[in-house]
Design a protein around this motif. Structure first.
Motif, PDB file in Angstrom:
ATOM      1  N   PRO A 114       0.810  -1.221   0.000  1.00 45.71           N
ATOM      2  CA  PRO A 114       0.000   0.000   0.000  1.00 45.71           C
ATOM      3  C   PRO A 114       0.840   1.266   0.000  1.00 45.71           C
ATOM      4  N   ILE A 115       2.170   1.101  -0.054  1.00 42.64           N
ATOM      5  CA  ILE A 115       3.073   2.255  -0.012  1.00 42.64           C
ATOM      6  C   ILE A 115       3.900   2.305  -1.289  1.00 42.64           C
ATOM      7  N   ALA A 116       3.808   3.420  -2.005  1.00 44.20           N
ATOM      8  CA  ALA A 116       4.630   3.649  -3.190  1.00 44.20           C
ATOM      9  C   ALA A 116       5.578   4.808  -2.899  1.00 44.20           C
ATOM     10  N   VAL A 117       6.874   4.540  -2.976  1.00 44.22           N
ATOM     11  CA  VAL A 117       7.913   5.538  -2.707  1.00 44.22           C
ATOM     12  C   VAL A 117       8.408   6.062  -4.047  1.00 44.22           C
ATOM     13  N   CYS A 118       8.269   7.371  -4.279  1.00 44.90           N
ATOM     14  CA  CYS A 118       8.519   7.934  -5.604  1.00 44.90           C
ATOM     15  C   CYS A 118       9.608   9.003  -5.556  1.00 44.90           C
ATOM     16  N   GLY A 119      10.556   8.895  -6.457  1.00 49.62           N
ATOM     17  CA  GLY A 119      11.624   9.880  -6.535  1.00 49.62           C
ATOM     18  C   GLY A 119      11.196  11.128  -7.260  1.00 49.62           C
ATOM     19  N   ALA A 120      12.154  12.028  -7.498  1.00 50.36           N
ATOM     20  CA  ALA A 120      11.866  13.300  -8.150  1.00 50.36           C
ATOM     21  C   ALA A 120      11.773  13.121  -9.665  1.00 50.36           C
ATOM     22  N   GLY A 121      11.180  14.122 -10.309  1.00 47.86           N
ATOM     23  CA  GLY A 121      11.122  14.142 -11.768  1.00 47.86           C
ATOM     24  C   GLY A 121      10.073  13.245 -12.375  1.00 47.86           C
ATOM     25  N   ILE A 122       9.135  12.760 -11.598  1.00 44.50           N
ATOM     26  CA  ILE A 122       8.095  11.855 -12.111  1.00 44.50           C
ATOM     27  C   ILE A 122       7.287  12.546 -13.195  1.00 44.50           C
ATOM     28  N   ASN A 133       7.974  14.022 -15.812  1.00 49.31           N
ATOM     29  CA  ASN A 133       8.471  15.314 -16.309  1.00 49.31           C
ATOM     30  C   ASN A 133       7.569  16.468 -15.894  1.00 49.31           C
ATOM     31  N   ILE A 134       6.889  16.309 -14.777  1.00 43.58           N
ATOM     32  CA  ILE A 134       6.056  17.396 -14.251  1.00 43.58           C
ATOM     33  C   ILE A 134       6.972  18.443 -13.634  1.00 43.58           C
ATOM     34  N   GLU A 135       6.869  19.667 -14.110  1.00 41.12           N
ATOM     35  CA  GLU A 135       7.821  20.709 -13.724  1.00 41.12           C
ATOM     36  C   GLU A 135       7.903  20.885 -12.210  1.00 41.12           C
ATOM     37  N   GLU A 136       6.747  20.898 -11.538  1.00 46.30           N
ATOM     38  CA  GLU A 136       6.739  21.140 -10.098  1.00 46.30           C
ATOM     39  C   GLU A 136       7.435  20.033  -9.318  1.00 46.30           C
ATOM     40  N   LEU A 137       7.558  18.858  -9.928  1.00 45.63           N
ATOM     41  CA  LEU A 137       8.137  17.712  -9.242  1.00 45.63           C
ATOM     42  C   LEU A 137       9.605  17.491  -9.601  1.00 45.63           C
ATOM     43  N   GLY A 138      10.240  18.501 -10.192  1.00 46.61           N
ATOM     44  CA  GLY A 138      11.641  18.370 -10.610  1.00 46.61           C
ATOM     45  C   GLY A 138      12.562  17.958  -9.475  1.00 46.61           C
ATOM     46  N   GLU A 139      12.326  18.481  -8.267  1.00 46.11           N
ATOM     47  CA  GLU A 139      13.154  18.116  -7.116  1.00 46.11           C
ATOM     48  C   GLU A 139      12.306  17.611  -5.943  1.00 46.11           C
ATOM     49  N   ALA A 140      11.069  17.294  -6.199  1.00 41.63           N
ATOM     50  CA  ALA A 140      10.167  16.859  -5.128  1.00 41.63           C
ATOM     51  C   ALA A 140       9.937  15.353  -5.204  1.00 41.63           C
ATOM     52  N   GLY A 141      10.292  14.662  -4.134  1.00 41.54           N
ATOM     53  CA  GLY A 141       9.911  13.264  -4.005  1.00 41.54           C
ATOM     54  C   GLY A 141       8.569  13.181  -3.300  1.00 41.54           C
ATOM     55  N   PHE A 142       7.941  12.014  -3.345  1.00 40.07           N
ATOM     56  CA  PHE A 142       6.657  11.868  -2.662  1.00 40.07           C
ATOM     57  C   PHE A 142       6.359  10.403  -2.408  1.00 40.07           C
TER      58      PHE A 142
END
Length: 569
Positions: A455-463, A465-474
């Protein structure tokens, strides 16, 4: 006599600073989040400058103000109040800016709507080496760890190129209640010698963290970013730094803190693929920053906590509901029974030394016309993050005059945003899902298929190519599989009408500076795009959202940037 001031490292904060008047001092345990172990209750004692116990009894009570209602503040209050039960030499006042004063950033609240839904400023895991955390929880009346937390759960890692791997639970508990055990992983039987069984056999003979890549189910079906054996072997270049870095050694931190983690990985010869697919995503969700803006010491410390300490160090358990309600609420009751005064909605504006040699703690007011409340005390404990400590130091001569606080203004924070989406359930229930406290979900089937392993998905940055997520993990969480309150089983057993049932998903963003100022609708849309791009699923329609919450925590989490340890006390 000159003032005494002393640094205390509490188990759930980077640092805490203690100010004392000339008459008293506190001998407290020194422990960090990475090595906190043993019984915290018996390591903190209160002393007077009086020479004997009889002299001590003639002194007035010591009043301590604890600033911060998270794990650090509560842990300090727990330790002092436990040792104060019989002699009652200490008055403790705990202050927190949040109204509830139940958990700080880890806490949450009910939204006050007709449905009174729970809201949290992010979901928080409990890793196997959080030994002091488990110890504290076991000592809170009304908290049964195995009822509050689910079993150890796998995590699925995603990079900008898609699914990377499933990180399995490495240690199979033997049924004992000891959360600190180092049980060996389950070895295969001769009758089950398949590829996965052989991997387990090999991994069982490797030291951590070399066992994790062997057991991880790497995704080899991607068109880009497939991790090859040569990529995994390049990670061996880090062994020298791992062996050289000592978690509790100031000299080790001094050597590695000034350089960025990116230089560490470059010198080690880590391949671009291993870095982009495995290392970088983990840095974006653990220390919550990219490698160039992360201290090499902090990166090595993360590896130590989550990989090197023991086999299965990356195994994590998750709370079955709000940490505020499941853990901090009974903990608060326990502290109050010991006469600890807990005040929510009490934001400290300054700390001053008064003419009597004691400290005056001033609280913010709702308007400039009001006269603020003040508290006089003998000692102040700062159990807060780096930016909050810097803000207080800037407004408090009693703090800014101390050598330990001279660089507080250079400490930075990480901005986080937590989005919780309450959705109309899909037409069918997905069953037999792995990981989590519950195996069913009412999320759309393409999402449950993408999250079938956890139930947990660990996501790095740049997903995506969304600009706001360039350096944001989630991280993405299916709360129907994690929290009892939203589980399909709960709906069934409590006869909840179909029209009142909800599927619940949360997205927690880290390093969210680029979009924290968007309105709620803009951030919700970003969360929906992030889910779709990370999991490769159809974007959820806004019309399927029954209710949502967006919580912003600006510069709230300590940023482990290069030289941050040098600037910290």
């Amino acid at each position: 006599m000159r003032d005494h001031h002393r640094l205390i490292l509490l188990p759930f904060a980077v640092s805490s600073l203690l100010l004392l008047s000339e008459h008293f001092f506190i001998s407290a345990f020194t422990s960090t989040a990475s090595c906190a172990a043993g019984n915290h209750r018996h390591n903190t004692k209160v002393f007077s400058s009086a020479s004997t116990a009889d002299d001590f009894k003639t002194n007035e009570k010591l009043r301590i103000v604890v600033v911060g209602g998270g794990w650090a503040g509560y842990s300090f209050a727990e330790s002092i109040s436990y040792n104060n039960i019989e002699e009652k030499h200490v008055d403790i006042i705990l202050l927190d800016a949040a109204k509830q004063a139940k958990g700080g950033l880890a806490g949450g609240f009910r939204d006050g709507s007709s449905n009174n839904r729970p809201v949290e400023a992010g979901i928080h895991g409990f890793w196997r080496e959080y030994k002091n955390t488990f110890d504290i929880m076991n000592q809170i009346e009304g908290v049964a760890v195995d009822e509050v937390l689910g079993e150890y759960t796998p995590s699925v890692l995603f990079s900008k190129n898609g699914k990377v791997a499933v990180a399995p639970v490495l240690v199979q508990d033997d049924g004992s209640k000891d959360n600190n055990n180092n049980s060996s992983m389950k070895l295969p039987k001769l009758t089950e010698l398949n590829e996965q069984a052989i991997r387990r056999l090999i991994a069982a003979n490797l030291p951590p963290p070399l066992d994790l890549p062997v057991l991880a189910e790497l995704n080899g079906s991607k068109t880009k970013g497939v991790i090859q054996p040569t990529d995994l072997l390049s990670g061996l270049g880090l062994l020298g730094a791992w062996a050289d870095f000592e978690q509790e050694s100031p000299s080790s931190w001094k050597r590695y803190d000034s350089q960025p983690a990116s230089l560490l990985f470059e010198k080690a010869g880590v391949t671009d693929t291993l870095f982009e697919e495995l290392v970088s995503p983990l840095l974006h969700v653990l220390p919550m920053c990219p490698a160039y803006d992360c201290s090499a010491a902090a990166a090595l410390s993360c590896f130590h906590v989550f990989a090197l300490q023991s086999r299965g160090a990356f195994d994590a358990r998750w709370c079955k509901g709000s940490i505020s309600e499941k853990i901090f609420e009974p903990w608060q009751d326990q502290l109050v029974k010991r006469n600890v005064s807990i005040r929510g909605g009490a934001r400290v504006s300054s700390i001053e030394k008064n003419e009597s040699g004691k400290y005056t703690v001033s609280l913010d007011t709702a308007s400039e016309d009001e006269v603020g409340d003040t508290i006089e005390c003998d000692a102040v404990v700062l159990a807060v993050g780096a930016t909050a400590a810097g803000r207080l130091a800037a407004s408090s001569p009693a703090l800014s005059s101390l050598p330990a606080t001279k660089d507080f203004d250079k400490l930075r924070g990480v901005t986080c945003v937590a989005v919780r989406l309450f959705l109309r359930p899909s037409g069918s229930i997905s069953s037999n899902l792995r990981g989590g406290a519950h195996s069913k979900s009412q999320l759309p089937s393409d999402m449950t298929n993408a999250m079938v392993d956890s139930p947990i998905a660990v996501c790095g940055a740049g997903i995506g190519n969304i600009e706001e997520l360039g350096e944001a993990g989630f991280c993405i969480y299916d709360l129907q599989r994690m929290h009892d309150e939203w589980s399909a089983n709960y709906y069934d057993s409590n006869n909840v009408p179909a029209e009142e049932q909800l599927a619940v998903i949360e997205v927690d963003f880290f390093r969210a500076d680029k979009f924290v100022d968007l309105d709620d609708d803009g951030i919700v849309d970003l969360a929906l795009r992030a889910i779709s791009k990370a999991l490769g699923t159809t974007k959820i329609d806004q019309s399927d959202i029954v209710f949502n919450t967006v919580l912003r925590a600006r510069n709230a989490v300590s940023h482990f940037a290069p030289s941050s340890a040098f600037y910290s006390p």
